[in-house]
Structures are given as structure tokens and as C-alpha cells.
Design a protein around this motif. Structure first.
Motif, PDB file in Angstrom:
ATOM      1  N   LEU A 199       5.922   6.735 -10.800  1.00 56.54           N
ATOM      2  CA  LEU A 199       5.702   6.341  -9.413  1.00 56.54           C
ATOM      3  C   LEU A 199       7.032   6.234  -8.678  1.00 56.54           C
ATOM      4  O   LEU A 199       7.976   5.658  -9.195  1.00 56.54           O
ATOM      5  CB  LEU A 199       5.036   4.965  -9.353  1.00 56.54           C
ATOM      6  CG  LEU A 199       3.600   4.861  -9.826  1.00 56.54           C
ATOM      7  CD1 LEU A 199       3.203   3.401  -9.954  1.00 56.54           C
ATOM      8  CD2 LEU A 199       2.676   5.582  -8.876  1.00 56.54           C
ATOM      9  N   LYS A 200       7.058   6.758  -7.491  1.00 54.47           N
ATOM     10  CA  LYS A 200       8.230   6.624  -6.629  1.00 54.47           C
ATOM     11  C   LYS A 200       7.768   6.110  -5.279  1.00 54.47           C
ATOM     12  O   LYS A 200       6.651   6.375  -4.850  1.00 54.47           O
ATOM     13  CB  LYS A 200       8.963   7.958  -6.447  1.00 54.47           C
ATOM     14  CG  LYS A 200       9.576   8.501  -7.723  1.00 54.47           C
ATOM     15  CD  LYS A 200      10.706   7.629  -8.190  1.00 54.47           C
ATOM     16  CE  LYS A 200      11.363   8.169  -9.440  1.00 54.47           C
ATOM     17  NZ  LYS A 200      12.306   7.216 -10.002  1.00 54.47           N
ATOM     18  N   TYR A 201       8.664   5.415  -4.613  1.00 59.52           N
ATOM     19  CA  TYR A 201       8.333   4.803  -3.328  1.00 59.52           C
ATOM     20  C   TYR A 201       9.425   5.099  -2.310  1.00 59.52           C
ATOM     21  O   TYR A 201      10.610   4.938  -2.595  1.00 59.52           O
ATOM     22  CB  TYR A 201       8.194   3.282  -3.496  1.00 59.52           C
ATOM     23  CG  TYR A 201       7.876   2.575  -2.215  1.00 59.52           C
ATOM     24  CD1 TYR A 201       6.578   2.495  -1.750  1.00 59.52           C
ATOM     25  CD2 TYR A 201       8.894   2.004  -1.456  1.00 59.52           C
ATOM     26  CE1 TYR A 201       6.283   1.855  -0.554  1.00 59.52           C
ATOM     27  CE2 TYR A 201       8.611   1.360  -0.251  1.00 59.52           C
ATOM     28  CZ  TYR A 201       7.309   1.297   0.183  1.00 59.52           C
ATOM     29  OH  TYR A 201       7.023   0.667   1.364  1.00 59.52           O
ATOM     30  N   ALA A 202       8.992   5.532  -1.150  1.00 56.01           N
ATOM     31  CA  ALA A 202       9.903   5.743  -0.020  1.00 56.01           C
ATOM     32  C   ALA A 202       9.435   4.848   1.119  1.00 56.01           C
ATOM     33  O   ALA A 202       8.234   4.582   1.248  1.00 56.01           O
ATOM     34  CB  ALA A 202       9.872   7.203   0.426  1.00 56.01           C
ATOM     35  N   LYS A 203      10.367   4.400   1.908  1.00 58.98           N
ATOM     36  CA  LYS A 203      10.008   3.600   3.072  1.00 58.98           C
ATOM     37  C   LYS A 203       9.276   4.483   4.074  1.00 58.98           C
ATOM     38  O   LYS A 203       9.462   5.703   4.093  1.00 58.98           O
ATOM     39  CB  LYS A 203      11.259   2.988   3.694  1.00 58.98           C
ATOM     40  CG  LYS A 203      11.902   1.975   2.769  1.00 58.98           C
ATOM     41  CD  LYS A 203      13.142   1.382   3.373  1.00 58.98           C
ATOM     42  CE  LYS A 203      13.704   0.388   2.364  1.00 58.98           C
ATOM     43  NZ  LYS A 203      15.032  -0.040   2.663  1.00 58.98           N
ATOM     44  N   GLY A 204       8.468   3.852   4.910  1.00 57.24           N
ATOM     45  CA  GLY A 204       7.657   4.587   5.876  1.00 57.24           C
ATOM     46  C   GLY A 204       8.432   5.507   6.788  1.00 57.24           C
ATOM     47  O   GLY A 204       7.928   6.531   7.215  1.00 57.24           O
TER      48      GLY A 204
ATOM     49  N   VAL B  64       3.694  10.574  -8.720  1.00 60.22           N
ATOM     50  CA  VAL B  64       3.100  10.066  -7.492  1.00 60.22           C
ATOM     51  C   VAL B  64       4.228   9.504  -6.638  1.00 60.22           C
ATOM     52  O   VAL B  64       5.041   8.720  -7.127  1.00 60.22           O
ATOM     53  CB  VAL B  64       2.057   8.963  -7.797  1.00 60.22           C
ATOM     54  CG1 VAL B  64       1.494   8.398  -6.507  1.00 60.22           C
ATOM     55  CG2 VAL B  64       0.941   9.488  -8.689  1.00 60.22           C
ATOM     56  N   VAL B  65       4.263   9.929  -5.391  1.00 58.13           N
ATOM     57  CA  VAL B  65       5.252   9.410  -4.446  1.00 58.13           C
ATOM     58  C   VAL B  65       4.492   8.848  -3.250  1.00 58.13           C
ATOM     59  O   VAL B  65       3.627   9.523  -2.680  1.00 58.13           O
ATOM     60  CB  VAL B  65       6.244  10.499  -3.976  1.00 58.13           C
ATOM     61  CG1 VAL B  65       7.257   9.907  -2.990  1.00 58.13           C
ATOM     62  CG2 VAL B  65       6.951  11.155  -5.153  1.00 58.13           C
ATOM     63  N   TYR B  66       4.817   7.621  -2.921  1.00 59.31           N
ATOM     64  CA  TYR B  66       4.266   6.965  -1.737  1.00 59.31           C
ATOM     65  C   TYR B  66       5.333   6.901  -0.663  1.00 59.31           C
ATOM     66  O   TYR B  66       6.502   6.680  -0.966  1.00 59.31           O
ATOM     67  CB  TYR B  66       3.824   5.528  -2.063  1.00 59.31           C
ATOM     68  CG  TYR B  66       2.489   5.448  -2.739  1.00 59.31           C
ATOM     69  CD1 TYR B  66       1.327   5.280  -1.993  1.00 59.31           C
ATOM     70  CD2 TYR B  66       2.384   5.528  -4.115  1.00 59.31           C
ATOM     71  CE1 TYR B  66       0.094   5.197  -2.610  1.00 59.31           C
ATOM     72  CE2 TYR B  66       1.158   5.445  -4.748  1.00 59.31           C
ATOM     73  CZ  TYR B  66       0.011   5.282  -3.985  1.00 59.31           C
ATOM     74  OH  TYR B  66      -1.209   5.209  -4.602  1.00 59.31           O
ATOM     75  N   ARG B  67       4.901   7.097   0.564  1.00 58.63           N
ATOM     76  CA  ARG B  67       5.743   6.823   1.733  1.00 58.63           C
ATOM     77  C   ARG B  67       5.042   5.656   2.421  1.00 58.63           C
ATOM     78  O   ARG B  67       3.968   5.837   2.991  1.00 58.63           O
ATOM     79  CB  ARG B  67       5.835   8.016   2.661  1.00 58.63           C
ATOM     80  CG  ARG B  67       6.684   7.694   3.914  1.00 58.63           C
ATOM     81  CD  ARG B  67       6.667   8.808   4.929  1.00 58.63           C
ATOM     82  NE  ARG B  67       7.533   9.892   4.529  1.00 58.63           N
ATOM     83  CZ  ARG B  67       7.278  11.181   4.789  1.00 58.63           C
ATOM     84  NH1 ARG B  67       6.189  11.540   5.414  1.00 58.63           N
ATOM     85  NH2 ARG B  67       8.126  12.112   4.411  1.00 58.63           N
ATOM     86  N   GLY B  68       5.628   4.486   2.302  1.00 64.84           N
ATOM     87  CA  GLY B  68       4.936   3.293   2.758  1.00 64.84           C
ATOM     88  C   GLY B  68       3.699   3.109   1.889  1.00 64.84           C
ATOM     89  O   GLY B  68       3.783   3.156   0.669  1.00 64.84           O
ATOM     90  N   MET B  69       2.559   2.938   2.503  1.00 65.44           N
ATOM     91  CA  MET B  69       1.311   2.747   1.757  1.00 65.44           C
ATOM     92  C   MET B  69       0.506   4.031   1.636  1.00 65.44           C
ATOM     93  O   MET B  69      -0.633   4.015   1.226  1.00 65.44           O
ATOM     94  CB  MET B  69       0.444   1.663   2.420  1.00 65.44           C
ATOM     95  CG  MET B  69       1.062   0.291   2.423  1.00 65.44           C
ATOM     96  SD  MET B  69       1.308  -0.377   0.748  1.00 65.44           S
ATOM     97  CE  MET B  69       3.065  -0.642   0.731  1.00 65.44           C
ATOM     98  N   GLU B  70       1.121   5.166   1.980  1.00 65.98           N
ATOM     99  CA  GLU B  70       0.418   6.442   1.932  1.00 65.98           C
ATOM    100  C   GLU B  70       0.958   7.299   0.781  1.00 65.98           C
ATOM    101  O   GLU B  70       2.156   7.548   0.672  1.00 65.98           O
ATOM    102  CB  GLU B  70       0.598   7.191   3.242  1.00 65.98           C
ATOM    103  CG  GLU B  70      -0.124   8.508   3.279  1.00 65.98           C
ATOM    104  CD  GLU B  70       0.147   9.291   4.553  1.00 65.98           C
ATOM    105  OE1 GLU B  70      -0.286  10.450   4.613  1.00 65.98           O
ATOM    106  OE2 GLU B  70       0.797   8.763   5.469  1.00 65.98           O
ATOM    107  N   MET B  71       0.043   7.775  -0.068  1.00 62.27           N
ATOM    108  CA  MET B  71       0.427   8.674  -1.144  1.00 62.27           C
ATOM    109  C   MET B  71       0.682  10.052  -0.541  1.00 62.27           C
ATOM    110  O   MET B  71      -0.200  10.643   0.077  1.00 62.27           O
ATOM    111  CB  MET B  71      -0.690   8.750  -2.192  1.00 62.27           C
ATOM    112  CG  MET B  71      -0.335   9.600  -3.393  1.00 62.27           C
ATOM    113  SD  MET B  71      -1.571   9.511  -4.724  1.00 62.27           S
ATOM    114  CE  MET B  71      -2.986  10.281  -3.951  1.00 62.27           C
TER     115      MET B  71
END
Length: 174
Positions: free
Chosen positions: A115-120, A161-168
Motif C-alpha cells: 500500500l502506498k499513500y499520496a496526499k490529495g 495499491v496507491v491511494y491519493r487521499g481517500m481515493e484508490m
């Protein structure tokens, strides 16, 4: 310790808001994951719940919330024991769905999820950078001896899986 507290908080919130699968849907998604390798609908469902039910306060937690929410959702799958931050010779796996082969001897599929996460407000270039990092890490973890022992005789799927904010924004298999 903080991760465990966040996991408990998310699981409580999950139950308080009645974010449960209905029986049929839960069984269908869980068994599709375990026996048919149908991983995409399972992770799309999680992403949909996350997007739909995250509060403003949850969104401020960002990456920790996304990881904890995903962990809480996968903890409800009867065919797997989700292991967060599993140590392998190659580092830590974000989420390893360890098949419960001692109970369900005929499970065909196991999963490593990076899992990766990016800011919105992060750019598409940043999303691609995180995607490449996830690919590299998932490949490295999958080849480790400890993961290979744990999955035998199932087919290992490496999911990023990469999310930008709360959106995959990325959900793919390597």
C-alpha cells in the motif's frame, strides 16, 4: 503500539457505523479471493467503503488511516490471517494475507499487498513514483524465503495499491 491503537479505533468505528458486508456479499468476495484469485473486486469494495465512510478527522490521519482501515477490513476474511508489517529477509511487507491452510486446505491463492499513500494534492508524477516503489518492494518481499514458506502450495499474487487521499488510484497485480 500506535498502529495497534489505530487498528482498534478503526475496527470500533467500522462496527459502530455498521460497515459490515451482508452475508452473501462477504462470502462471495472472500471466497473469490481465496479460491478463484478474484482480488480486484475485493480491494475495490474496501476502497469504496474507505472513500464512503472516512470522516474528516480520519482523512487527516492519511496513510495510517488507509492502512489501518484496509487491515480492519481484511481481518474479517475467514480464509486469511492478515499480517501487517510482516518481517521478511527483504524488509517489511505492508500486508500479507497469510492463507489459513490448516483450516482451509484447498485455498488456492495468497497475497502480498503493498500500500502506498499520496496526499490529495500530489501530482500524477508522485503517484507514478509511489507505484514504482510499490512494485520494487512487492517483488523483493515475494522472493523472500519466509514468504515462500508461508504460501506453499498457493499461488502468490503481488498486489500494489496507491491511494491519493481517500481515493484508490492504482490497484494492479504484478
Amino acid at each position: 503500539m500506535v498502529r495497534e491503537q489505530l487498528f482498534a479505533y478503526i475496527l470500533d468505528t467500522y462496527h459502530e457505523n455498521d460497515l459490515t458486508f451482508d452475508s452473501y456479499e462477504k462470502r462471495k468476495l472472500a471466497s473469490g479471493l481465496a479460491y478463484d484469485g478474484k482480488w480486484k473486486p475485493y480491494f475495490e469494495y474496501i476502497a469504496g467503503c474507505l472513500h464512503r465512510y472516512a470522516s474528516q478527522r480520519d482523512k487527516q490521519k492519511g496513510e495510517y488511516f488507509v492502512h489501518g482501515f484496509t487491515l480492519a477490513m481484511t481481518a474479517q476474511n475467514p480464509f486469511y490471517r492478515p499480517v501487517s508489517e510482516k518481517d521478511s529477509q527483504e524488509g517489511y511487507v505492508d500486508l500479507f494475507l497469510h492463507p489459513l491452510l490448516d483450516i482451509y486446505k484447498d485455498i488456492s491463492h495468497s497475497y502480498i499487498i503493498e500500500l502506498k499513500y499520496a496526499k490529495g494534492k500530489d501530482s500524477s508524477e508522485r503517484i507514478e513514483q509511489l507505484r514504482r516503489q510499490a512494485i520494487e518492494q512487492a517483488e523483493r518481499y515475494a522472493s523472500s524465503e519466509s514468504v515462500q514458506k508461508a504460501i506453499s502450495p498457493t499461488m502468490l499474487h503481488k498486489i500494489i495499491v496507491v491511494y491519493r487521499g481517500m481515493e484508490m488510484v492504482v490497484c494492479e497485480e504484478l
